[in-house]
Design a protein around this motif. Structure first.
Motif, PDB file in Angstrom:
ATOM      1  N   UNK A 278       0.830  -1.201   0.000  1.00 16.00           N
ATOM      2  CA  UNK A 278       0.000   0.000   0.000  1.00 16.00           C
ATOM      3  C   UNK A 278       0.868   1.257   0.000  1.00 16.00           C
ATOM      4  N   UNK A 279       1.960   1.230   0.756  1.00 15.98           N
ATOM      5  CA  UNK A 279       2.882   2.372   0.772  1.00 15.98           C
ATOM      6  C   UNK A 279       3.505   2.569  -0.606  1.00 15.98           C
ATOM      7  N   UNK A 280       3.885   1.476  -1.233  1.00 18.33           N
ATOM      8  CA  UNK A 280       4.475   1.548  -2.572  1.00 18.33           C
ATOM      9  C   UNK A 280       3.468   2.110  -3.567  1.00 18.33           C
ATOM     10  N   UNK A 281       2.230   1.626  -3.478  1.00 13.61           N
ATOM     11  CA  UNK A 281       1.181   2.114  -4.382  1.00 13.61           C
ATOM     12  C   UNK A 281       0.971   3.609  -4.184  1.00 13.61           C
ATOM     13  N   UNK A 282       0.898   4.044  -2.952  1.00 11.37           N
ATOM     14  CA  UNK A 282       0.671   5.473  -2.680  1.00 11.37           C
ATOM     15  C   UNK A 282       1.848   6.311  -3.159  1.00 11.37           C
ATOM     16  N   UNK A 283       3.069   5.786  -2.994  1.00  8.71           N
ATOM     17  CA  UNK A 283       4.246   6.516  -3.479  1.00  8.71           C
ATOM     18  C   UNK A 283       4.201   6.643  -5.002  1.00  8.71           C
ATOM     19  N   UNK A 284       3.843   5.561  -5.674  1.00  3.81           N
ATOM     20  CA  UNK A 284       3.741   5.614  -7.135  1.00  3.81           C
ATOM     21  C   UNK A 284       2.666   6.607  -7.577  1.00  3.81           C
ATOM     22  N   UNK A 285       1.536   6.589  -6.901  1.00  7.36           N
ATOM     23  CA  UNK A 285       0.462   7.544  -7.234  1.00  7.36           C
ATOM     24  C   UNK A 285       0.938   8.971  -7.028  1.00  7.36           C
ATOM     25  N   UNK A 286       1.643   9.203  -5.943  1.00 11.06           N
ATOM     26  CA  UNK A 286       2.170  10.540  -5.651  1.00 11.06           C
ATOM     27  C   UNK A 286       3.170  10.973  -6.728  1.00 11.06           C
ATOM     28  N   UNK A 287       4.046  10.050  -7.129  1.00 14.42           N
ATOM     29  CA  UNK A 287       5.013  10.345  -8.198  1.00 14.42           C
ATOM     30  C   UNK A 287       4.297  10.677  -9.503  1.00 14.42           C
ATOM     31  N   UNK A 288       3.248   9.912  -9.809  1.00 17.26           N
ATOM     32  CA  UNK A 288       2.490  10.172 -11.040  1.00 17.26           C
ATOM     33  C   UNK A 288       1.841  11.555 -11.001  1.00 17.26           C
TER      34      UNK A 288
END
Length: 108
Positions: free
Chosen positions: A77-87
């Motif tokens: 979930x942390x990885x997903x949120x980081x990727x979303x934030x980067x996008x």
């Protein structure tokens, strides 16, 4: 007749001086326009680079979503949120660059 010739020479000299001034002004304006064009091209290149990075990030994110298990761990979930934030950050950067490029092109 000599006085008339002298007057014509003075008039021609004045016209020549005006043309030289106009030529210098045009050179300065052309130099400024070339600089603006160069800056716009650089901004367009940066925007294109960011678009490529964004496409790569979206692909990586889609692959991650496709391969993850149904129950994602907290780390996932942390990885997903980081990727979303980067996008989101990259989308915003692209929009900013495109806006500045459009503004620079409209000023020309």
């Amino acid at each position: 007749l000599a006085e008339s010739d002298h007057e014509k020479m003075s008039n021609l000299q004045a016209e020549l001086d005006e043309l030289r001034d106009a030529s210098e002004d045009n050179r300065i304006e052309l130099r400024d326009l070339r600089k603006q064009l160069w800056e716009a091209k650089q901004a367009a290149g940066e925007a294109n680079d960011l678009k490529v990075e964004l496409a790569q990030a979206k692909y990586a994110f889609d692959e991650y979503k496709r391969t993850q298990t149904a129950t994602a761990s907290e780390e996932d979930q942390k990885t997903i949120e980081k990727l979303r934030s980067d996008l989101r950050a990259r989308d915003a950067a692209i929009n900013d660059l495109e806006t500045s490029t459009k503004t620079a092109n409209q000023e020309q």
